[in-house]
Design a protein around this motif. Structure first.
Motif, PDB file in Angstrom:
ATOM      1  N   ALA A   1       1.140  -1.304   0.184  1.00 53.45           N
ATOM      2  CA  ALA A   1      -0.432   0.035   0.089  1.00 53.45           C
ATOM      3  C   ALA A   1       0.895   0.700  -0.055  1.00 53.45           C
ATOM      4  N   ALA A   2       1.664   1.343   0.492  1.00 52.68           N
ATOM      5  CA  ALA A   2       3.272   2.559   1.045  1.00 52.68           C
ATOM      6  C   ALA A   2       3.418   2.718  -0.987  1.00 52.68           C
ATOM      7  N   ARG A   3       3.884   1.246  -1.269  1.00 52.03           N
ATOM      8  CA  ARG A   3       4.489   1.567  -2.319  1.00 52.03           C
ATOM      9  C   ARG A   3       3.048   2.048  -3.454  1.00 52.03           C
ATOM     10  N   CYS A   4       2.458   1.834  -3.471  1.00 51.96           N
ATOM     11  CA  CYS A   4       1.602   2.116  -4.084  1.00 51.96           C
ATOM     12  C   CYS A   4       0.397   3.593  -4.148  1.00 51.96           C
ATOM     13  N   ASP A   5       1.032   4.246  -3.294  1.00 50.58           N
ATOM     14  CA  ASP A   5       1.099   5.984  -2.918  1.00 50.58           C
ATOM     15  C   ASP A   5       2.197   7.075  -3.273  1.00 50.58           C
ATOM     16  N   THR A   6       3.284   5.876  -2.790  1.00 46.30           N
ATOM     17  CA  THR A   6       4.438   6.381  -3.470  1.00 46.30           C
ATOM     18  C   THR A   6       4.140   6.820  -5.296  1.00 46.30           C
ATOM     19  N   ILE A   7       4.468   5.761  -5.946  1.00 43.08           N
ATOM     20  CA  ILE A   7       3.968   5.876  -7.556  1.00 43.08           C
ATOM     21  C   ILE A   7       3.298   5.852  -7.942  1.00 43.08           C
ATOM     22  N   PHE A   8       1.564   6.137  -7.315  1.00 41.41           N
ATOM     23  CA  PHE A   8       0.293   7.077  -7.775  1.00 41.41           C
ATOM     24  C   PHE A   8       0.757   8.453  -7.436  1.00 41.41           C
ATOM     25  N   GLY A   9       1.327   8.938  -6.443  1.00 41.79           N
ATOM     26  CA  GLY A   9       1.452  10.252  -5.792  1.00 41.79           C
ATOM     27  C   GLY A   9       0.182  10.645  -4.466  1.00 41.79           C
ATOM     28  N   THR A  10      -0.199   9.678  -4.475  1.00 42.01           N
ATOM     29  CA  THR A  10      -1.632   9.598  -3.307  1.00 42.01           C
ATOM     30  C   THR A  10      -1.556   9.501  -1.906  1.00 42.01           C
ATOM     31  N   PRO A  11      -0.027  10.459  -0.750  1.00 44.71           N
ATOM     32  CA  PRO A  11      -0.130  10.013   0.028  1.00 44.71           C
ATOM     33  C   PRO A  11      -1.554   9.588   1.147  1.00 44.71           C
ATOM     34  N   GLY A  12      -1.117   9.164   1.490  1.00 46.35           N
ATOM     35  CA  GLY A  12      -2.007   7.922   2.068  1.00 46.35           C
ATOM     36  C   GLY A  12      -2.988   7.348   1.907  1.00 46.35           C
ATOM     37  N   THR A  13      -3.303   7.968   0.965  1.00 41.39           N
ATOM     38  CA  THR A  13      -5.243   7.011   0.151  1.00 41.39           C
ATOM     39  C   THR A  13      -5.336   4.943   0.241  1.00 41.39           C
ATOM     40  N   PHE A  14      -3.806   5.028  -0.222  1.00 41.25           N
ATOM     41  CA  PHE A  14      -3.982   3.021  -0.161  1.00 41.25           C
ATOM     42  C   PHE A  14      -3.862   2.540   1.300  1.00 41.25           C
ATOM     43  N   ALA A  15      -2.735   3.496   2.263  1.00 46.75           N
ATOM     44  CA  ALA A  15      -2.366   2.704   2.882  1.00 46.75           C
ATOM     45  C   ALA A  15      -4.247   3.103   3.961  1.00 46.75           C
ATOM     46  N   THR A  16      -4.336   4.175   4.321  1.00 46.18           N
ATOM     47  CA  THR A  16      -5.482   3.871   4.779  1.00 46.18           C
ATOM     48  C   THR A  16      -6.629   2.362   4.376  1.00 46.18           C
ATOM     49  N   MET A  17      -6.392   2.822   2.765  1.00 46.28           N
ATOM     50  CA  MET A  17      -7.535   1.431   2.996  1.00 46.28           C
ATOM     51  C   MET A  17      -6.952   0.529   3.155  1.00 46.28           C
ATOM     52  N   ARG A  18      -6.051   0.030   3.391  1.00 41.58           N
ATOM     53  CA  ARG A  18      -5.025  -0.888   3.296  1.00 41.58           C
ATOM     54  C   ARG A  18      -5.788  -1.566   4.940  1.00 41.58           C
ATOM     55  N   ASP A  19      -5.633  -0.260   5.672  1.00 43.17           N
ATOM     56  CA  ASP A  19      -5.889  -0.647   7.084  1.00 43.17           C
ATOM     57  C   ASP A  19      -7.163  -1.104   7.759  1.00 43.17           C
ATOM     58  N   LEU A  20      -8.319  -0.267   6.492  1.00 43.99           N
ATOM     59  CA  LEU A  20      -9.268  -1.069   6.399  1.00 43.99           C
ATOM     60  C   LEU A  20      -9.524  -2.224   6.794  1.00 43.99           C
ATOM     61  N   VAL A  21      -9.033  -2.684   5.514  1.00 41.69           N
ATOM     62  CA  VAL A  21      -9.250  -4.275   4.850  1.00 41.69           C
ATOM     63  C   VAL A  21      -8.460  -4.948   5.824  1.00 41.69           C
ATOM     64  N   ALA A  22      -7.548  -4.835   6.397  1.00 43.69           N
ATOM     65  CA  ALA A  22      -6.953  -5.414   8.108  1.00 43.69           C
ATOM     66  C   ALA A  22      -8.007  -5.876   8.822  1.00 43.69           C
ATOM     67  N   ARG A  23      -8.986  -4.838   8.506  1.00 39.10           N
ATOM     68  CA  ARG A  23      -9.221  -4.256  10.286  1.00 39.10           C
ATOM     69  C   ARG A  23     -10.233  -5.234  10.239  1.00 39.10           C
TER      70      ARG A  23
END
Length: 271
Positions: free
Chosen positions: A56-78
């Motif tokens: 998720a962190a790498r997605c945010d880096t290559i797509f230029g979406t800081p925190g977006t994929f990381a937040t979604m991934r946290d929801l997936v984990a929960r």
């Protein structure tokens, strides 16, 4: 898995696909930029695989979406966790000390991947391989707190039966016992074994976890089959902490516990 529980995973998959297509990348090209395999990218887009925090962190880096994929991934984990257990993840993350009494299985923070998979598979006979993979990944990711700069101190007391009960196979158990022995030798980790010969102890009512925090009151957690309870009352937390301490007093000392773990592991080789 229900539609409700696949919502966050579906959102992550949809966003990954949308951003990849917007960039004009194939799955192979996106995988190359992410540093992962194309099969993983494909598996996440079809929801057969679960994204890790690093993915998720790498997605945010290559797509230029800081925190977006990381937040979604946290929801997936929960969503992997039962509602009664989800608050425990926050407690583990912020605790400075974790005290545990366990009489059923090796605690999740101490499990090997193979042991975790065997335990989860046995407990979820209706789930397919994708759901099992998600649950295993989520459990192992909890162990990230142990490798951070200031990990919590762990003090676990395990019933001897936990060590002798063959989960998965003797090979899986040997590896799990080896990991316990290794963890027991590390600073900041205490592992004691309550032997079968400990005839008087107050641990028969079930597992107990007590979390200590920096500048905040301790919180406890108790669990039974299909349910769990967060305990915040200072009096009740104190009572549970006392029970844990009484179990510690009945358990073997650290060195004898480590020796017993190694002994059982060597016996497992002969099964």
């Amino acid at each position: 898995m229900s539609d409700m529980k696949t919502t966050s995973l579906a959102a992550f998959a949809s966003q990954l696909r949308a951003w990849r297509q917007q960039m004009g990348w194939t799955q192979v090209e996106a995988a190359d930029k992410l540093g992962y395999s194309a099969s993983l990218v494909s598996g996440i887009e079809t929801m057969d695989k679960t994204p890790t925090a690093d993915f998720a962190a790498r997605c945010d880096t290559i797509f230029g979406t800081p925190g977006t994929f990381a937040t979604m991934r946290d929801l997936v984990a929960r969503e992997v966790w039962p509602s009664y257990f989800a608050p425990v993840i926050d407690l583990e993350t912020s605790a400075i000390r974790i005290h545990e009494w366990e009489m059923r299985v090796v605690p999740g923070l101490l499990q090997t991947e193979e042991y975790a998979r065997a335990v989860i598979s046995a407990g979820k006979p209706r789930d397919g391989s994708a759901a099992i993979d998600r649950a295993v990944s989520a459990r192992l990711e909890r162990q990230a707190i142990l490798s951070r700069e200031n990990p919590p101190m762990l003090w676990h007391v395990l019933h001897e039966g936990v060590l002798r009960h063959v989960v998965g196979s003797p090979t899986i158990m040997r590896a799990q016992l080896d990991k316990l022995a290794d963890l027991a030798s590390q600073p900041g980790v205490v592992i004691q074994v309550l032997p079968y010969t400990a005839s008087e102890h107050p641990g028969t009512d079930g597992p107990i976890l007590v979390y200590d925090f920096d500048g905040a009151p301790s919180v406890a957690y108790t669990e039974c089959n299909g349910g769990g309870r967060i305990v915040e009352s200072a009096d009740e937390v104190g009572d549970l902490a006392m029970i844990v301490n009484m179990i510690r007093a009945a358990a073997l000392p650290r060195r004898e516990s480590a020796s017993l773990i190694l002994k059982i592991g060597s016996e497992m080789a002969d099964v």
